[in-house]
Design a protein around this motif. Structure first.
Motif, mmCIF file in Angstrom:
data_model
loop_
_atom_site.group_PDB
_atom_site.id
_atom_site.type_symbol
_atom_site.label_atom_id
_atom_site.label_comp_id
_atom_site.label_asym_id
_atom_site.label_seq_id
_atom_site.Cartn_x
_atom_site.Cartn_y
_atom_site.Cartn_z
ATOM 1 N N GLY A 152 5.047 11.831 -25.607
ATOM 2 C CA GLY A 152 4.191 11.034 -24.729
ATOM 3 C C GLY A 152 4.948 9.832 -24.194
ATOM 4 N N SER A 153 4.964 9.668 -22.872
ATOM 5 C CA SER A 153 5.782 8.630 -22.247
ATOM 6 C C SER A 153 5.032 7.934 -21.121
ATOM 7 C CB SER A 153 7.065 9.246 -21.657
ATOM 8 O OG SER A 153 7.790 9.968 -22.638
ATOM 9 N N LEU A 154 5.269 6.638 -21.020
ATOM 10 C CA LEU A 154 4.722 5.853 -19.915
ATOM 11 C C LEU A 154 5.842 5.033 -19.301
ATOM 12 C CD1 LEU A 154 1.504 3.926 -19.404
ATOM 13 C CD2 LEU A 154 3.586 2.564 -19.490
ATOM 14 N N PHE A 155 6.023 5.164 -17.993
ATOM 15 C CA PHE A 155 7.015 4.377 -17.269
ATOM 16 C C PHE A 155 6.343 3.151 -16.660
ATOM 17 C CE2 PHE A 155 9.064 8.683 -16.735
ATOM 18 C CZ PHE A 155 10.112 8.427 -17.604
ATOM 19 N N VAL A 156 6.981 2.005 -16.832
ATOM 20 C CA VAL A 156 6.432 0.745 -16.327
ATOM 21 C C VAL A 156 7.227 0.302 -15.104
ATOM 22 C CG1 VAL A 156 5.879 -1.646 -16.898
ATOM 23 C CG2 VAL A 156 5.758 0.118 -18.680
ATOM 24 N N ILE A 157 6.515 0.108 -14.003
ATOM 25 C CA ILE A 157 7.130 -0.295 -12.737
ATOM 26 C C ILE A 157 6.561 -1.651 -12.338
ATOM 27 C CG2 ILE A 157 7.487 0.305 -10.316
ATOM 28 C CD1 ILE A 157 8.784 2.262 -12.258
ATOM 29 N N PRO A 178 0.805 -1.219 0.000
ATOM 30 C CA PRO A 178 0.000 0.000 0.000
ATOM 31 C C PRO A 178 0.839 1.270 0.000
ATOM 32 C CG PRO A 178 -0.880 -1.571 1.585
ATOM 33 C CD PRO A 178 0.445 -2.110 1.139
ATOM 34 N N GLY A 179 1.959 1.232 0.727
ATOM 35 C CA GLY A 179 2.821 2.406 0.782
ATOM 36 C C GLY A 179 3.412 2.752 -0.566
ATOM 37 N N ASN A 180 3.803 1.726 -1.340
ATOM 38 C CA ASN A 180 4.341 1.976 -2.674
ATOM 39 C C ASN A 180 3.291 2.591 -3.589
ATOM 40 O OD1 ASN A 180 7.054 1.220 -2.556
ATOM 41 N ND2 ASN A 180 6.588 -0.934 -2.861
ATOM 42 N N ALA A 181 2.100 2.022 -3.583
ATOM 43 C CA ALA A 181 1.037 2.536 -4.454
ATOM 44 C C ALA A 181 0.695 3.982 -4.085
ATOM 45 C CB ALA A 181 -0.206 1.653 -4.339
ATOM 46 N N GLY A 182 0.573 4.244 -2.792
ATOM 47 C CA GLY A 182 0.241 5.592 -2.360
ATOM 48 C C GLY A 182 1.338 6.596 -2.658
ATOM 49 N N THR A 183 2.582 6.181 -2.438
ATOM 50 C CA THR A 183 3.708 7.080 -2.702
ATOM 51 C C THR A 183 3.840 7.383 -4.189
ATOM 52 O OG1 THR A 183 4.894 6.250 -0.771
ATOM 53 C CG2 THR A 183 6.199 7.394 -2.430
ATOM 54 N N ARG A 211 1.312 10.019 -4.965
ATOM 55 C CA ARG A 211 1.737 11.302 -4.399
ATOM 56 C C ARG A 211 2.882 11.907 -5.210
ATOM 57 N NH1 ARG A 211 3.953 12.085 1.782
ATOM 58 N NH2 ARG A 211 3.983 14.371 1.817
ATOM 59 N N THR A 212 3.854 11.060 -5.598
ATOM 60 C CA THR A 212 4.981 11.535 -6.389
ATOM 61 C C THR A 212 4.538 11.937 -7.786
ATOM 62 O OG1 THR A 212 6.399 10.009 -5.150
ATOM 63 C CG2 THR A 212 7.318 10.979 -7.147
ATOM 64 N N ALA A 213 3.559 11.220 -8.322
ATOM 65 C CA ALA A 213 3.041 11.564 -9.649
ATOM 66 C C ALA A 213 2.488 12.978 -9.650
ATOM 67 C CB ALA A 213 1.961 10.570 -10.065
ATOM 68 N N GLU A 214 1.785 13.338 -8.600
ATOM 69 C CA GLU A 214 1.279 14.713 -8.524
ATOM 70 C C GLU A 214 2.429 15.706 -8.439
ATOM 71 O OE1 GLU A 214 -1.863 17.543 -6.118
ATOM 72 O OE2 GLU A 214 -1.221 15.684 -5.162
ATOM 73 N N ALA A 255 8.460 2.462 -5.585
ATOM 74 C CA ALA A 255 8.064 3.869 -5.557
ATOM 75 C C ALA A 255 9.257 4.785 -5.796
ATOM 76 C CB ALA A 255 7.405 4.208 -4.214
ATOM 77 N N MET A 256 10.419 4.414 -5.275
ATOM 78 C CA MET A 256 11.623 5.212 -5.492
ATOM 79 C C MET A 256 12.001 5.221 -6.974
ATOM 80 S SD MET A 256 14.046 7.097 -4.283
ATOM 81 C CE MET A 256 14.138 6.815 -2.512
ATOM 82 N N ALA A 257 11.958 4.049 -7.616
ATOM 83 C CA ALA A 257 12.284 3.967 -9.039
ATOM 84 C C ALA A 257 11.327 4.821 -9.864
ATOM 85 C CB ALA A 257 12.233 2.513 -9.503
ATOM 86 N N ALA A 258 10.042 4.739 -9.538
ATOM 87 C CA ALA A 258 9.056 5.547 -10.265
ATOM 88 C C ALA A 258 9.350 7.031 -10.092
ATOM 89 C CB ALA A 258 7.648 5.225 -9.763
#
Length: 261
Positions: A201-206, A117-122, A125-128, A239-242
């Motif tokens: 246009g770019s999409l990062f895959v994690i 859950p922490g990774n998904a939430g972070t 948050r980082t995306a914003e 989350a750090m990599a993203a």
């Protein structure tokens, strides 16, 4: 108005959230960040209501209110070890999928089967913070609207468009048709992440925390990129990599903008 039993069930069961189109956000921070139009119900302890006499004026009209719970009863519906004494029941936020995908030169993140859950939430948050346009999650990812994920977003869950992807291959093909490139952070990546342009246009895959990106998904990506590691570390937290990748894209785009001024 939902009963306390219903609220507790809503917080614990994804099926209930999906069926009812509702979710729970706990704490004063999330109450303040929540769009008023989404708030269906506010539940407070008697002590919290007394300590925050102005809170009622900030509850949107039409929302159900319960402000006389004792601490023991509130603890029964809380998802935290030290409840603040307030939670909200909200409708799920909605975004226009087609409009998001048609954004000029969008920056997206796609996560495959995240479980923490922490990774998904972070990541939300980082995306914003990094200016990403949306985050996409596979069906097997932890529920983005579970209380722990919602809490870890610190309110970004209300503002960052996010979608569930049922068919990864079809989704990637849709992106390709719109000229959006897909970049996977991968141990086999040959290109250093800073040597690739993300101006279009770019999409990062994690990938998943323990397994990384599946071979099937990696094969669908346009480019496998790597984040160089020093010491004996093999990979970063998801989350750090993203975050590293999103901020590199932001850096490149900011430099382009500054060069045209």
């Amino acid at each position: 108005m939902l009963s306390l039993k219903d609220i507790r069930y809503l917080g614990k069961q994804k099926k209930a959230r999906d069926t009812q189109g509702l979710f729970v956000a706990e704490g004063i921070k999330l109450f303040e960040e929540a769009p008023p139009a989404l708030i269906e119900q506010v539940v407070m302890t008697r002590a919290f209501a007394e300590e925050h006499p102005d809170i009622r004026a900030r509850i949107p009209k039409g929302a159900a209110v319960s402000d006389d719970l004792d601490e023991a009863r509130f603890f029964g519906i809380s998802d935290t070890k030290t409840p603040q004494g307030i939670l909200c029941v909200l409708r799920k936020p909605e975004w226009n999928y087609s409009e998001i995908l048609n954004h000029p030169a969008p920056l997206f993140v796609f996560t495959e089967d995240l479980q923490d859950p922490g990774n998904a939430g972070t990541i939300l948050r980082t995306a914003e913070a990094a200016g990403a346009n949306a985050v996409f999650f596979t069906e097997n990812t932890v529920d983005v609207l579970s209380p722990k994920v919602v809490r870890s977003t610190m309110g970004s869950v209300f503002r960052v468009p996010h979608f569930q992807v049922k068919d990864t291959e079809a989704f990637f093909n849709e992106l390709r048709g719109k000229g959006i490139k897909t970049y996977a952070a991968h141990l086999r990546g040959r290109a250093n992440y800073t040597d690739v342009s993300y101006l279009g246009g770019s999409l990062f895959v994690i990938g998943n925390e323990s397994r990384g990106i599946t071979d099937e998904t990696a094969a669908l990506c346009d480019t496998l990129i790597r984040i160089p590691m020093m010491g004996r570390v093999e990979s970063l937290n998801a989350a750090m990599a993203a975050g590293v990748l999103m901020y590199e894209a932001q850096r490149q785009r900011r430099l382009r903008t500054e060069s045209t001024l």
